[in-house]
Design a protein around this motif. Structure first.
Motif, PDB file in Angstrom:
ATOM      1  N   ASN B 747     -34.014 -50.732 106.761  1.00  0.00           N
ATOM      2  CA  ASN B 747     -33.454 -51.195 105.499  1.00  0.00           C
ATOM      3  C   ASN B 747     -34.114 -50.398 104.392  1.00  0.00           C
ATOM      4  O   ASN B 747     -35.344 -50.258 104.367  1.00  0.00           O
ATOM      5  CB  ASN B 747     -33.742 -52.681 105.270  1.00  0.00           C
ATOM      6  N   GLY B 749     -33.793 -49.783 100.055  1.00  0.00           N
ATOM      7  CA  GLY B 749     -33.037 -50.277  98.911  1.00  0.00           C
ATOM      8  C   GLY B 749     -33.787 -50.238  97.610  1.00  0.00           C
ATOM      9  O   GLY B 749     -34.979 -49.946  97.540  1.00  0.00           O
ATOM     10  N   ASN B 775     -29.117 -52.666  99.018  1.00  0.00           N
ATOM     11  CA  ASN B 775     -29.794 -52.500 100.308  1.00  0.00           C
ATOM     12  C   ASN B 775     -28.882 -51.755 101.255  1.00  0.00           C
ATOM     13  O   ASN B 775     -27.679 -51.984 101.292  1.00  0.00           O
ATOM     14  CB  ASN B 775     -30.151 -53.867 100.896  1.00  0.00           C
ATOM     15  N   LYS B 776     -29.482 -50.845 102.001  1.00  0.00           N
ATOM     16  CA  LYS B 776     -28.715 -50.115 102.993  1.00  0.00           C
ATOM     17  C   LYS B 776     -29.343 -50.386 104.354  1.00  0.00           C
ATOM     18  O   LYS B 776     -30.500 -50.079 104.580  1.00  0.00           O
ATOM     19  CB  LYS B 776     -28.778 -48.613 102.681  1.00  0.00           C
ATOM     20  N   ASN B 777     -28.555 -50.963 105.194  1.00  0.00           N
ATOM     21  CA  ASN B 777     -29.055 -51.325 106.522  1.00  0.00           C
ATOM     22  C   ASN B 777     -28.515 -50.356 107.552  1.00  0.00           C
ATOM     23  O   ASN B 777     -27.386 -49.890 107.451  1.00  0.00           O
ATOM     24  CB  ASN B 777     -28.594 -52.757 106.843  1.00  0.00           C
ATOM     25  N   PRO B 800     -24.472 -50.070 110.256  1.00  0.00           N
ATOM     26  CA  PRO B 800     -25.234 -51.238 109.813  1.00  0.00           C
ATOM     27  C   PRO B 800     -25.000 -52.462 110.692  1.00  0.00           C
ATOM     28  O   PRO B 800     -23.947 -52.570 111.342  1.00  0.00           O
ATOM     29  CB  PRO B 800     -24.716 -51.489 108.394  1.00  0.00           C
ATOM     30  N   ASN B 863     -22.133 -56.390 104.830  1.00  0.00           N
ATOM     31  CA  ASN B 863     -23.237 -56.293 103.879  1.00  0.00           C
ATOM     32  C   ASN B 863     -22.737 -55.885 102.507  1.00  0.00           C
ATOM     33  O   ASN B 863     -21.964 -54.938 102.391  1.00  0.00           O
ATOM     34  CB  ASN B 863     -24.253 -55.252 104.359  1.00  0.00           C
ATOM     35  N   LYS B 865     -22.688 -54.065  98.919  1.00  0.00           N
ATOM     36  CA  LYS B 865     -23.286 -52.827  98.395  1.00  0.00           C
ATOM     37  C   LYS B 865     -24.361 -53.201  97.390  1.00  0.00           C
ATOM     38  O   LYS B 865     -25.400 -52.573  97.319  1.00  0.00           O
ATOM     39  CB  LYS B 865     -22.212 -51.974  97.748  1.00  0.00           C
TER      40      LYS B 865
END
Lengths: 453, 1030
Positions: B747, B749, B775-777, B800, B863, B865
């Motif tokens: 993760n 972010g 957050n970027k998973n 993700p 999720n 953005k």
């Protein structure tokens, strides 16, 4: 200051029971490596193996239903696409139900292996260790045989020792290393193991046992069935004869119950019931629910057509309307407490009939007489078949009429190599089920897929 | 005293100072009310020489001749200088610092810290307006308020689980929910329901966290980065929420009564086909499937549907199960104390009836907090909160006996009741419950008793060296009672009444010993903390089920003739932790902090029970530098960075590492006797260890115009490796998996928060807080092949977590010619299926000319953005107006409801949207044709057709409060009076077509968020309240 820290840490380290905090052993479970060392725990472990047979992915639902569904004795009326595939005899390797079935049978084998693997540790004076091991080996043979019936052999039967086998796992699995994939053995190797286990079981099982547990006769009868499948007819005939000679005089019907229907009303009806999987409301199966609850399967009109609907007492049992569905009287209790019959004396008669007919010294009269025992009890006249092919066909038909919903007919067609012709299957490789996709992938192809998939 | 002198000597030696012509000054530091201020710093002005006050506020300091001025400071108070002259002991009364500075004390776990000197990412949430909001549990309070914290209230079920993700989901198979610590007590969260597992409440689970009364909570501190959370080592990977309850203070006892009453209702209903429209649809389905002129009676045996559509009645099921219902909250509290003893006590009664028939929630609670300074060396304190909640739970979600489920799926062409007053069922679809019967007849009541309590004693060996010993208990007694009478579909099918009862006790005991040492050497300030922590969690459960009741008058299990299940289980989990943390700063300008925790857990493999979790962090308060003094308007500028390692075992089964043979594999002997069986069910793994999280964080804190505008930004990069996974085994081994550490997930972010006071005059104040998080998973590695979960969710390395997987629907065929040109649509389906104009065209992604499972692909993910919240408060005169907006943008929702309610292929109830279905004469639509059996898979295939944009902006709360003027109040015997009105979920802006965009039918599942399947939606509520101080 340092001193204080040291005192503090020492104090912390000496807190009573602090190491105990990290040693928590399960209170609901036992450690598998030491679980099966006493008489009572082995007894319980064996019951756990029978429990594996009861599972919905085995005789509790799927296995019992599929032999009729695939053979057209029942039709698929429900919504599970996995069942659709079975009814259409076109099963894909990603069918999740067959994956569950495969895993469940092997889970049962795993349970038995853990007991057998603990044999050296068993130290329980007064406990019949050999008898327990006999029972364990009977169950292992029983389960490997079921694996073979679905995934093994060739499209034309089981007699070719070079046919497809299954992975032969005979030792307990305690760790991931133990669980490394075993490549598939040949059909011959698997059947050799099955027969070896059964020979031990015959020698060590008690003559009588609790109903629901294996007896010496159950092992002999199973061996006769295996021998029939692999076309060792003389041996099959001899084993069948051993049982028939013991039981035939016990009732006016050659040992069979007076009424066909009563086998499914009275549990463990003696002497006909040889091995019967026990259920009750607590330990229930899903068969009633699959017929009448979720309407997943229904008895096929084709089966009705095969009966003499006027005289054959088996017809009303096997073509049985309830709750708006045509099902079977064998699973008529809503609480799922009907037993599933695994081996009955009627089958031993038909094994005997087929074996003496096809054995080294064909005996048409003996075969007729066996078939008649089964027919007469059902309310039918003696067979009129006179020739070997006619009698063979008659025996196959009797198998169909006698054992619906008892996991039979598809296997009878399979062992005689009749699936392709009976159902005009375009692709004979579909007779064997595909090894579940996940099994092949997880094993990195160590466990090879069946041909044609 | 001797020790004390010894310490002083030591100090002198350490400082290397001579001691000539000194005198000893004694004194006492108090607050405005005369209560002692412990641990205040007393320094000789212009020197590095000083001491701290003891718990009773006293100090002794050796003052060299010629030195006269002491500088006294303490967190939360304004710094003060006193001149030592004449009379001793001197008494110094500190006044509280300005309100904004007060906020600066932050609870960091095993102590407090000034916000200015923090080096980790800690967010403090202290919002007095929350007492006036209808918030059921502390997790709800965090929604939209804390940057980096994504709170998803997955359903409106009273008392239901809420998913709280701090900086994204960092795990797949264990819990991704944070650790909650209430006044130092690590509490258990989650659901204890055993019946839900058996009889099914759909995907919704309850959470005991909702039994903690938010009105008793003073503040929340969310520990987000490794530096902040590493002190909780093996349990910190998902972040930590520290909850501090309200305390008394040295003041006249203040009694307050807060009461609010209100009503709630569904904020949205979904239009469905009327009875006539629905029958018309079914007749069209049948004609399209079986040919013109064929009636439902002929085709599917539904002769009752052969009449003219207009002849049928119409039932709107949603109107029958949704309701307007009351909610209320009463809180009576008293707080006060004197110089030595302070207390806070409260009693609370709260509840609501739920907007769906059959559901409600009530909770009674009480709390007693006290602390007492027994002597100059000893402080004792305790907190005790007890609650009892009673909750009526409905079956719902993925369940044909659920209330909302059946209200959506029931056909509308018959009346809810038969002429004789009994419940009516569709004659053609007998398998689903009548929605009203589902709400009224099915009974499940859950009662939870919960105790969170602790006692602590803190002993000061020296004024700056103390040992705090805390013993605490978190007890949960959970009692559930379900009765499904024989006049329901579920209870009638065979069992003749079903009774289930479960009882759980969870006793979680914790002993923590905290040694704290604070010392300043001139401008060098050191705080060292050492902790030894021992925890034992014992859970005992009993579950019994029985069938076959003599009517429905007696619901106790003893009435049932057929016992079905009796289960009892006991689990024990032990954890040990040792922590050492050192915070150092130079002039408060250069900050450095390091900690290391060593944790042991009984859950893990015997070769890897212990793990070590270090973290370091540093900060630089640039604004304190001399060269910055000339920079105008910048009151605070700080940069900080941290790196550390954390662990996670949350949710791992207590004995996951052991080779286990289990009970319950029973068998029946002789047709009737159940005999106990044993069966191996799990392979051992002696090397099973923690999931390990490595996290780096950099942050910037900026204050402008004397901190009237503050801004915080954080960037984090965290990667969890050694994920606990069920590595698949070949089934032929007898097992299908082994628990093993495989897999990684990352993760990354940004988080931003902005707080400003736009206007501040004596009568008019306007403040705004805003936060937004990105957050970027990414799932980096999993064990085995990509796997599905939920209805359309998919976990695959390189994508993700929470991805959706299925076919791409690219349009509708308008003619046979278009079908002929297109790839074969039904190749992957059973033979006999076919495609006709009006059916959906799916994309042939691998261009093999046919639609097969190889054409399924990742369609999107659940999720957002970005997400966050915006809160504005405007105060004018006695009025306070607060409005709080919450937003979530860029996420997808898989609307599983429509896979049923827009399938137009069977007999389940249909949404009114199906009126726009494709017909040869009306082809300008994206709704396919109606056809019985769905031969093309328009609805049966999981496809992008049902994937929707889940973005929303929601006016979560509007609160208008009016405080009676002091002049008016003072005439009464009251000290304060406030009225308020509040609206929750007043307005939602979204394009999502379902009931509610804040939804997740799989509740707190890591891998299948964002699917909506007949989930209990949230309500719109209005409350009116009165807060009175006596």
């Amino acid at each position: 200051m340092k001193k204080l820290f040291i005192i503090f840490l020492l104090g912390a380290g000496l807190t009573p029971g602090c190491n105990k905090i990290l040693t928590q052993n399960p209170l609901n479970d036992l450690n598998s490596t030491t679980a099966f060392t006493t008489g009572p725990s082995i007894t319980a472990g064996l019951l756990g193996a029978y429990n594996a047979l009861q599972n919905a992915s085995y005789y509790g639902t799927d296995f019992t239903l599929f032999a009729d569904l695939e053979a057209g004795n029942t039709v698929h009326t429900g919504s599970f696409p996995q069942y659709t595939q079975v009814s259409e005899r076109n099963i894909t390797p990603d069918n999740t139900t067959i994956d569950f079935d495969w895993n469940q049978i092997y889970a049962g084998i795993g349970r038995v292996n853990t007991i057998i693997g603990s044999a050296a540790q068993i130290n329980s004076p007064g406990f019949d260790t050999a008898g327990a091991l006999g029972e364990a080996k009977f169950l292992r043979a029983f389960m490997y045989f079921d694996l073979m019936r679905l995934w093994g052999g060739t499209p034309s039967g089981f007699s070719n020792p070079n046919g497809e086998g299954v992975p032969l796992v005979l030792t307990p699995t305690y760790t991931a290393a133990d669980a490394a994939p075993h490549a598939r053995s040949t059909a011959g190797e698997v059947f050799t193991q099955i027969l070896s286990d059964l020979t031990y079981a015959v020698a060590n099982l008690p003559a009588t046992n609790n109903f629901g547990q294996a007896t010496q006769n159950a092992a002999i009868a199973l061996r006769a069935r295996v021998e029939l499948y692999i076309q060792q007819y003389d041996a099959a005939a001899a084993d069948a004869e051993t049982i028939i000679s013991q039981l035939s005089s016990l009732t006016p019907n050659g040992g069979l119950s007076a009424s066909y229907a009563s086998n499914y009303i009275v549990k463990n009806q003696q002497p006909e019931s040889i091995f019967e999987l026990q259920f009750d409301a607590t330990n229930a199966n899903g068969l009633y629910f699959y017929y009448y609850g979720r309407d997943e399967v229904a008895t096929a009109p084709g089966l009705k057509a095969a009966y003499d609907t006027i005289n054959d007492q088996r017809y009303p049992v096997n073509y049985y309307p309830l709750a708006g569905v045509i099902g079977t009287a064998k699973y008529d209790l809503a609480d799922g407490s009907n037993d599933v019959t695994l081996i009955r004396l009627a089958e031993v008669y038909l094994i005997h009939a087929e074996s003496v007919l096809l054995g080294s010294a064909p005996n048409i009269a003996a075969a007729q007489s066996d078939v008649n025992v089964v027919r007469n009890r059902a309310g039918l006249a003696n067979t009129t078949a006179l020739t070997v092919p006619a009698l063979q066909a008659e025996i196959l038909l009797e198998n169909r009429l006698e054992f619906p919903a008892e996991a039979h007919y598809w296997f009878d067609l399979r062992r005689e190599g009749l699936c392709v012709s009976t159902f005009q299957m375009a692709d004979s490789t579909k007779v064997l089920w595909p090894i579940p996709q996940t099994e092949v992938l997880t094993s990195n192809n160590v466990i090879a897929q069946n041909p044609g998939y | 005293m001797r020790k004390f002198l010894f310490f002083l000597c030591c100090t002198f030696l350490l400082l290397g100072r001579g001691a000539a012509q000194n005198r000893i000054v004694t004194g006492r530091v108090t607050d405005a009310a005369g209560g002692p201020i412990p641990s205040a710093t007393v320094v000789l002005k212009g020197t590095k020489h000083g001491t701290n006050t003891g718990p009773d506020g006293t100090f002794k300091l050796t003052v060299p001749a010629g030195q006269r001025t002491l500088v006294i400071s303490s967190v939360g108070y304004a710094r003060q200088e006193v001149t030592v002259e004449g009379v001793e002991p001197i008494t110094v009364q500190l006044v509280a610092a300005a309100a904004s500075d007060l906020q600066d004390v932050v609870v960091v776990g095993y102590g407090t810290q000034r916000k200015a000197s923090l080096t980790g990412a800690v967010y403090k949430l202290k919002d007095s307006t929350m007492d006036d909001l209808p918030i059921q549990g502390p997790d709800q309070a965090l929604r939209g308020k804390v940057p980096g914290v994504q709170v998803t209230q997955s359903s409106g079920t009273p008392g239901a689980s809420i998913s709280v993700l701090i900086r994204g989901a960092g795990t797949i198979n264990t819990s991704s929910q944070p650790l909650y610590v209430v006044d130092g007590v690590i509490i258990n969260t989650g659901s204890y329901s055993q019946i839900a597992l058996n009889a099914g409440n759909g995907g919704q689970t309850l959470n005991v966290l909702s039994d903690l009364n938010p009105n008793d909570i003073e503040s929340y501190e969310v520990l987000k980065d490794a530096a902040a959370a590493a002190i909780y080592g093996s349990r910190g990977a998902n972040g930590v929420v520290l909850i501090t309850t309200k305390k008394g203070s040295n003041q006249k006892t203040k009694i307050t009564l807060d009461a609010s009453l209100g009503t709630q209702s569904p904020w949205k209903k979904i239009p469905t086909l009327t009875g006539p429209q629905f029958v018309d649809l079914i007749q069209e389905e049948v004609t399209n499937a079986a040919g013109p002129g064929v009636t439902p009676g002929q085709a599917i045996g539904a002769t009752d549907l052969d009449n003219a559509p207009s002849s049928y009645p119409s039932t709107n099921w949603q109107n029958l199960i949704f309701r307007h219902d009351p909610l209320f909250n009463y809180q009576l509290a008293a707080a006060g104390g004197d110089a030595k003893t302070k207390f806070y006590v409260s009693a609370n009664y709260t509840g609501n009836d739920g907007i769906i028939l059959g559901s409600d929630y009530k909770r009674y609670g009480a709390r007693i907090n006290f602390d007492h300074t027994a002597s100059s060396k000893l402080k004792i304190s305790g907190e005790l909160g007890v609650t009892r909640s009673i909750q009526n739970v409905i079956i719902n979600d993925n369940n044909i006996y659920g209330v909302l489920s059946t209200a959506v799926l029931s056909p509308t062409y018959y009346k809810p009741y038969n002429p004789d007053g009994t419940y009516a069922y569709s004659p053609d679809l007998g398998i689903i419950e009548n929605p009203i019967a589902a709400g009224k007849l099915y009974f499940q009541q859950d009662k939870t008793n919960s105790v969170i309590g602790d006692l602590a004693a803190e002993y000061f060996f020296l004024p700056n060296l103390s040992l705090r010993v805390q013993g605490s208990v978190n007890y949960v007694g959970f009692n559930e009672f379900q009765f499904i009478p024989s006049n329901t579909l579920l209870g009638a099918t065979g069992p003749n009444g079903i009774g289930n009862q479960g009882y759980t006790t969870d006793l979680n005991t914790l002993n923590e010993n905290v040694l704290t040492w604070k010392q300043s050497y001139g401008d060098h300030n050191i705080t060292a903390t050492a902790v030894a922590s021992y925890q034992l969690d014992n859970v005992q459960q009993i579950l019994a089920s029985a069938h076959n009741f003599p009517g429905n008058g007696i619901q106790e299990l003893s009435a049932a003739a057929t016992p079905v299940t009796t289960n009892s289980t006991t689990t024990n989990v032990g954890q040990i932790g040792y922590l050492l943390r050192v915070n150092y700063d130079y002039k408060g300008r250069y900050l450095l902090s390091g900690s290391v925790r060593r944790d042991g857990s009984s859950v893990l493999g015997q070769n890897s029970q212990y793990g070590t979790f270090p973290a370091i962090s540093a900060g630089w308060r640039i604004s304190d530098e001399d060269f910055f003094k000339n920079v105008k308007n910048v009151s605070n500028l700080k940069i900080r960075g941290s790196y550390g390692v954390l662990g996670n075992t949350n949710g791992l089964l207590p004995y996951a590492s052991k080779p286990e043979t289990g009970v319950g594999s029973n068998y029946v002997l002789n047709g009737s006797t159940n005999a106990p069986g044993l069966a191996p069910f799990q392979i051992g793994n002696d090397s099973l260890k923690w999931e390990s999280l490595k996290q780096a964080d950099v942050g910037l804190e900026l204050g402008l115009f004397k901190d009237r505008l503050t801004f915080t930004a954080d960037y984090y990069d965290k990667e969890t490796s050694d994920l606990l996974f069920r590595r698949p085994l070949v089934g032929s081994s007898g097992f299908t998996f082994v628990n093993q550490n495989i897999g990684a997930i990352s993760n990354k972010g940004w988080e931003f928060s902005l707080t400003g006071t736009e206007v501040a005059t004596r009568t008019f104040v306007w403040t705004t807080t805003f936060n937004i998080s990105f957050n970027k998973n990414l799932v980096k590695k999993i064990s085995g092949s990509p796997f599905p979960s939920g209805f359309a969710s998919w976990t695959q390395a390189g994508y993700p977590i929470g991805s959706f997987y299925g076919y791409k629907a690219i349009g509708i065929f308008n003619s046979q010619a278009e079908i002929a040109k297109a790839p074969v649509q039904t190749a992957g389906n059973s033979p006999g299926n076919s495609t006709s104009p009006g059916d959906i065209q799916f994309a042939d992604l691998n261009h093999d000319g046919a639609i097969t499972s190889a054409d399924e692909t990742i369609l999107g993910n659940a999720n957002p953005k970005y997400f966050g919240g915006l809160s504005n408060t405007v105060s004018y005169g006695g009025f306070d107006l607060t409005f709080f907006l919450q937003f979530n943008v860029g996420n997808k929702i898989f609307n599983e409801n429509r896979q049923f309610a827009e399938n137009m292929s069977g007999l389940f109830g249909q949404y009114a949207t199906t009126l726009k279905r494709w017909e040869p004469t009306d082809t300008n639509t994206n709704m396919p044709r109606a056809v019985y059996g769905d031969p093309n898979g328009n609805a049966t295939l999981v496809s992008s057709r049902f994937l929707e944009n889940g973005s929303y902006l929601r006016l979560k709360n509007v609160l208008l409060a009016y405080r009676l003027p002091k002049s008016l109040v003072s005439r009464t015997k009251l000290s304060s009076v406030k009225f308020f009105v509040q609206a929750q979920n007043l307005k939602t802006w979204t394009r999502y077509s379902g009931f509610d965009p804040e939804v997740s039918t799989s509740s707190v599942s890591n891998t299948s968020p964002g699917t909506d399947f007949l989930t209990y939606p949230q309500s719109k509520s209005f409350t009116f309240g009165l807060d009175v101080g006596f």
